[in-house]
Design a protein around this motif. Structure first.
Motif, PDB file in Angstrom:
ATOM      1  N   LEU A 374      66.765  26.084 111.228  1.00  0.00           N
ATOM      2  CA  LEU A 374      66.212  27.422 111.082  1.00  0.00           C
ATOM      3  C   LEU A 374      66.222  28.129 112.422  1.00  0.00           C
ATOM      4  CD1 LEU A 374      62.318  27.330 110.959  1.00  0.00           C
ATOM      5  CD2 LEU A 374      63.651  25.244 111.173  1.00  0.00           C
ATOM      6  N   ARG A 375      66.288  29.467 112.357  1.00  0.00           N
ATOM      7  CA  ARG A 375      66.252  30.293 113.566  1.00  0.00           C
ATOM      8  C   ARG A 375      65.006  31.153 113.551  1.00  0.00           C
ATOM      9  NH1 ARG A 375      69.856  35.573 114.374  1.00  0.00           N
ATOM     10  NH2 ARG A 375      67.974  36.409 113.367  1.00  0.00           N
ATOM     11  N   LEU A 376      64.327  31.208 114.684  1.00  0.00           N
ATOM     12  CA  LEU A 376      63.149  32.055 114.838  1.00  0.00           C
ATOM     13  C   LEU A 376      63.364  32.979 116.031  1.00  0.00           C
ATOM     14  CD1 LEU A 376      61.935  28.754 114.572  1.00  0.00           C
ATOM     15  CD2 LEU A 376      60.139  30.172 113.586  1.00  0.00           C
ATOM     16  N   SER A 377      63.073  34.257 115.836  1.00  0.00           N
ATOM     17  CA  SER A 377      63.153  35.213 116.929  1.00  0.00           C
ATOM     18  C   SER A 377      61.751  35.541 117.429  1.00  0.00           C
ATOM     19  CB  SER A 377      63.847  36.501 116.483  1.00  0.00           C
ATOM     20  OG  SER A 377      63.828  37.452 117.542  1.00  0.00           O
ATOM     21  N   PHE A 378      61.582  35.454 118.721  1.00  0.00           N
ATOM     22  CA  PHE A 378      60.281  35.740 119.342  1.00  0.00           C
ATOM     23  C   PHE A 378      60.205  37.160 119.881  1.00  0.00           C
ATOM     24  CE2 PHE A 378      63.159  33.427 122.185  1.00  0.00           C
ATOM     25  CZ  PHE A 378      63.384  34.384 123.145  1.00  0.00           C
ATOM     26  N   ALA A 379      61.305  37.915 119.841  1.00  0.00           N
ATOM     27  CA  ALA A 379      61.372  39.180 120.566  1.00  0.00           C
ATOM     28  C   ALA A 379      60.456  40.251 119.991  1.00  0.00           C
ATOM     29  CB  ALA A 379      62.818  39.684 120.593  1.00  0.00           C
ATOM     30  N   ASN A 380      60.404  40.350 118.673  1.00  0.00           N
ATOM     31  CA  ASN A 380      59.740  41.491 118.048  1.00  0.00           C
ATOM     32  C   ASN A 380      58.375  41.123 117.468  1.00  0.00           C
ATOM     33  OD1 ASN A 380      59.417  44.117 117.136  1.00  0.00           O
ATOM     34  ND2 ASN A 380      60.555  43.774 115.250  1.00  0.00           N
ATOM     35  N   ALA A 381      57.638  40.289 118.177  1.00  0.00           N
ATOM     36  CA  ALA A 381      56.283  39.924 117.739  1.00  0.00           C
ATOM     37  C   ALA A 381      55.382  39.847 118.961  1.00  0.00           C
ATOM     38  CB  ALA A 381      56.300  38.583 117.001  1.00  0.00           C
ATOM     39  N   GLN A 382      54.204  40.390 118.832  1.00  0.00           N
ATOM     40  CA  GLN A 382      53.221  40.309 119.906  1.00  0.00           C
ATOM     41  C   GLN A 382      52.743  38.854 120.052  1.00  0.00           C
ATOM     42  OE1 GLN A 382      52.248  42.757 121.916  1.00  0.00           O
ATOM     43  NE2 GLN A 382      53.332  44.430 120.888  1.00  0.00           N
ATOM     44  N   PRO A 383      52.237  38.473 121.227  1.00  0.00           N
ATOM     45  CA  PRO A 383      51.786  37.087 121.419  1.00  0.00           C
ATOM     46  C   PRO A 383      50.829  36.598 120.340  1.00  0.00           C
ATOM     47  CG  PRO A 383      51.908  38.174 123.539  1.00  0.00           C
ATOM     48  CD  PRO A 383      52.211  39.226 122.512  1.00  0.00           C
ATOM     49  N   GLN A 384      49.831  37.413 119.971  1.00  0.00           N
ATOM     50  CA  GLN A 384      48.890  36.967 118.951  1.00  0.00           C
ATOM     51  C   GLN A 384      49.563  36.832 117.593  1.00  0.00           C
ATOM     52  OE1 GLN A 384      45.857  35.833 119.708  1.00  0.00           O
ATOM     53  NE2 GLN A 384      45.852  35.118 117.575  1.00  0.00           N
ATOM     54  N   GLU A 385      50.544  37.683 117.321  1.00  0.00           N
ATOM     55  CA  GLU A 385      51.301  37.572 116.072  1.00  0.00           C
ATOM     56  C   GLU A 385      52.113  36.281 116.046  1.00  0.00           C
ATOM     57  OE1 GLU A 385      52.268  42.075 114.572  1.00  0.00           O
ATOM     58  OE2 GLU A 385      53.409  41.323 116.284  1.00  0.00           O
ATOM     59  N   ILE A 386      52.648  35.905 117.187  1.00  0.00           N
ATOM     60  CA  ILE A 386      53.403  34.651 117.254  1.00  0.00           C
ATOM     61  C   ILE A 386      52.493  33.475 116.924  1.00  0.00           C
ATOM     62  CG2 ILE A 386      54.623  33.073 118.809  1.00  0.00           C
ATOM     63  CD1 ILE A 386      55.694  35.558 120.274  1.00  0.00           C
ATOM     64  N   ILE A 387      51.324  33.440 117.521  1.00  0.00           N
ATOM     65  CA  ILE A 387      50.386  32.341 117.269  1.00  0.00           C
ATOM     66  C   ILE A 387      49.962  32.316 115.807  1.00  0.00           C
ATOM     67  CG2 ILE A 387      48.071  31.484 117.824  1.00  0.00           C
ATOM     68  CD1 ILE A 387      48.552  32.628 120.690  1.00  0.00           C
ATOM     69  N   GLU A 388      49.636  33.483 115.266  1.00  0.00           N
ATOM     70  CA  GLU A 388      49.232  33.558 113.866  1.00  0.00           C
ATOM     71  C   GLU A 388      50.402  33.212 112.940  1.00  0.00           C
ATOM     72  OE1 GLU A 388      47.328  34.116 110.273  1.00  0.00           O
ATOM     73  OE2 GLU A 388      46.499  33.800 112.279  1.00  0.00           O
ATOM     74  N   GLY A 389      51.591  33.706 113.270  1.00  0.00           N
ATOM     75  CA  GLY A 389      52.751  33.434 112.437  1.00  0.00           C
ATOM     76  C   GLY A 389      53.091  31.949 112.386  1.00  0.00           C
ATOM     77  N   VAL A 390      52.981  31.259 113.509  1.00  0.00           N
ATOM     78  CA  VAL A 390      53.233  29.815 113.524  1.00  0.00           C
ATOM     79  C   VAL A 390      52.164  29.083 112.714  1.00  0.00           C
ATOM     80  CG1 VAL A 390      53.342  27.764 114.999  1.00  0.00           C
ATOM     81  CG2 VAL A 390      54.531  29.857 115.677  1.00  0.00           C
ATOM     82  N   ALA A 391      50.913  29.543 112.795  1.00  0.00           N
ATOM     83  CA  ALA A 391      49.861  28.937 111.980  1.00  0.00           C
ATOM     84  C   ALA A 391      50.160  29.112 110.487  1.00  0.00           C
ATOM     85  CB  ALA A 391      48.506  29.558 112.337  1.00  0.00           C
ATOM     86  N   ARG A 392      50.654  30.266 110.103  1.00  0.00           N
ATOM     87  CA  ARG A 392      51.031  30.490 108.702  1.00  0.00           C
ATOM     88  C   ARG A 392      52.197  29.593 108.303  1.00  0.00           C
ATOM     89  NH1 ARG A 392      50.981  37.158 108.203  1.00  0.00           N
ATOM     90  NH2 ARG A 392      48.812  37.474 108.915  1.00  0.00           N
ATOM     91  N   LEU A 393      53.151  29.436 109.202  1.00  0.00           N
ATOM     92  CA  LEU A 393      54.277  28.558 108.918  1.00  0.00           C
ATOM     93  C   LEU A 393      53.809  27.115 108.756  1.00  0.00           C
ATOM     94  CD1 LEU A 393      57.342  28.222 108.601  1.00  0.00           C
ATOM     95  CD2 LEU A 393      57.495  28.025 111.098  1.00  0.00           C
TER      96      LEU A 393
END
Length: 405
Positions: A374-393
């Motif tokens: 799988l590919r994940l892009s970190f460019a278009n997400a704020q730091p808190q969104e990244i943390i929350e998004g990984v928790a959702r994943l």
């Protein structure tokens, strides 16, 4: 009665972009997307771009709003020559250049000019999906060569050539490849170009991410390495774009290559869009001439470096040994692989239900896709969104693993 249209054979049963097909999910309320390779809108230098656009419109309204030269406005062509010259270390001249409507148009023009149905084209395994899509529609015979952390395996390419393969083209993103983020080593860059000269195939170097380096040693573009290898410059076309470092909405790309190739590409472009939007070209030229990109690029790099590190740390904490990660030295992507039997395509449905998205690795293979990738892009997400998004994943992964099948 349904009309019986006669389509071009390539469009009888065409496959759309697998990444574009995911776009509908981004409209879901509350969705956190790690899918598309989109730059962060907050990093668009909108004020400087607005000033540049307003200044050139006030100065030359007719030139901005009228049709322009197919090969590009002279002022932008000169600015892009200078930018390219800086990328190759300030050595040599960049005389032959045309402006394209994004680098994707440059690639499509090359396929129209250089390729006939059934011709062989070498691509890295895995590869940028839009390149695979365009090559399939052009009727190319796709020849996949594996890659690793040092980019395309040129020893494997040489074995393919020795075995009798005679490709017409080779497409590669040598610096921060999409999707892997890998960078082709200098030794492999030299080997690749030497093979191109020996076996006479055209190398298409796509360089959209090369300026987005966070760590590690800068590698010279193939365009620069070709100056060291007799005959290599004749077998290389360089594509780049302002999409990832300025703004994709400008639709400004460019192509450097042999005059006889570029002349034919201009004729092909005449039958497409006639010219890239002159106002955007002149605004981009003013933006570059005023030093705005040079001043703004460090902020872009620093932001993407931080987001990349946050995502890597969050993924390691959430999944440990269950997920292997390739940590890129730049670019916009993290390439990952499940080690616990998880199917990345099947997991995506569960992830969308948790309001998080990524691109399953199957999109990046011409055949025999690896279901774990799988590919994940970190460019278009704020730091808190990244943390929350990984928790959702993580939650989606737990649910998927717990579901009997």
């Amino acid at each position: 009665m349904t009309a019986a249209y006669c389509f071009n054979p390539a469009f009888q049963s065409p496959q759309g972009s697998p990444i574009r097909e995911l776009f509908k999910y981004t409209q879901q309320p509350g969705m956190i997307s790690f899918a598309g390779g989109y730059p962060a809108p907050a990093l668009f230098d909108a004020d400087a771009l607005a000033r540049s656009a307003a200044a050139v419109l006030a100065q030359s309204p007719a030139a901005c709003l009228q049709y322009g030269a197919t090969e590009g406005t002279a002022v932008l062509a000169q600015a892009l020559r200078q930018l390219t010259r800086e990328r190759i270390g300030g050595t040599g001249e960049v005389a032959d250049l045309i402006v394209t409507t994004g680098s994707q148009q440059g690639f499509e023009l090359l396929l129209r000019v250089m390729l006939s149905p059934g011709d062989g084209v070498v691509i890295e395994r895995p590869c940028y999906p839009a390149a695979i899509q365009a090559l399939r529609l052009a009727g190319a015979d796709l020849l996949e060569v594996p890659g690793d952390e040092a980019g395309m395996d040129t020893d494997a390419l040489e074995r393919l050539l020795i075995a009798g393969a005679r490709p017409r083209l080779l497409y590669v993103v040598p610096t921060f490849a999409n999707p892997t983020g890998a960078t082709l080593s200098l030794a492999r860059r030299r080997h690749l170009l030497a093979l191109a000269v020996r076996y006479q195939f055209l190398v298409i170097e796509d360089d959209p991410y090369g300026q987005l380096r966070f760590h590690g040693e800068v590698q010279p573009p193939l365009l620069q390495v070709a100056q060291e290898i007799p005959g290599a410059a004749d077998w290389l076309v360089y594509l780049s774009s302002l999409s990832k470092v300025v703004a994709p909405g400008l639709r400004i790309g460019w192509m450097c290559g042999a005059p006889e190739i570029l002349r034919r590409a201009v004729i092909a472009k005449q039958t497409g869009d006639l010219c890239t939007a002159p106002w955007m070209q002149m605004a981009a030229a003013r933006y570059l001439a005023d030093g705005c990109l040079e001043a703004h690029l460090p902020a872009i790099i620093a932001t993407y470096r931080e987001r990349c590190e946050i995502m890597l740390d969050a993924l390691r904490l959430a999944f440990g040994d269950a997920l292997s990660l390739f940590a890129p030295e730049g670019g916009m992507f993290i390439w990952a692989s499940w080690n616990d039997g998880t199917d990345a395509t099947a997991l995506l449905h569960e992830a969308v239900g948790q309001n998080v998205m990524y691109v399953p690795g199957a999109a990046f293979y011409a055949q025999d896709a690896d279901p774990a990738r799988l590919r994940l892009s970190f460019a278009n997400a704020q730091p808190q969104e990244i943390i929350e998004g990984v928790a959702r994943l993580q939650q989606a992964h737990r649910q998927w693993r717990a579901t009997p099948r």
